[in-house]
Design a protein around this motif. Sequence first.
Motif, PDB file in Angstrom:
ATOM      1  N   ASN A 107      44.964 -81.991  16.306  1.00 48.36           N
ATOM      2  CA  ASN A 107      45.681 -83.243  17.033  1.00 48.36           C
ATOM      3  C   ASN A 107      44.848 -84.191  16.832  1.00 48.36           C
ATOM      4  N   GLU A 108      45.684 -85.495  16.154  1.00 50.90           N
ATOM      5  CA  GLU A 108      45.472 -86.598  16.040  1.00 50.90           C
ATOM      6  C   GLU A 108      45.252 -87.160  17.038  1.00 50.90           C
ATOM      7  N   ASN A 109      46.226 -86.936  17.972  1.00 51.99           N
ATOM      8  CA  ASN A 109      46.384 -87.581  19.079  1.00 51.99           C
ATOM      9  C   ASN A 109      45.209 -87.912  20.677  1.00 51.99           C
TER      10      ASN A 109
END
Length: 157
Positions: free
Chosen positions: A64-66
């Motif tokens: 999850n790049e966030n």
Amino acid sequence: MLINLRVWLKIPDAEAATVKNTLVRRLSYGKVLEDVKKERLISIQVDSGDPEELARAFARELVNENKESHKILIDRLEFEEGYVPVKVALHIEDGEAIAIRDRLRKRLGYQNVVDVKKATVWKLYFRLLRPEAEITAREIAEKLLINPHKDSYEIML
């Protein structure tokens, strides 16, 4: 080929903070332990394909790049200096690793995925030199980080 995906939180990690507080306040490691961090390790065995391209595709799906950062290592597993990495993995069947494998193979069509293994790497930062730090890391793993009925651990030096 083995694609190792190391994943850690960009945001504060409540579990790592809790482990550190327990070690410092309850188990009296405050004089020797500086910090505790944690990362997930996902090891994906593939039998064909471009490993770099596959690794990027797997990272897009599993990270999850966030809120997470990651590092990809192909056919090797290494860690930076400055801490003792303790790899904790299940020695019983790992349902989450099986679910990741099935998701990659069945839902996303990566038939070249042979196996997936998952572990947690605890990064223990000590105020000690290496031999003493390794002994203390073993103590910590056995006292707090593992459940001997289902987990095994390895010091990754």
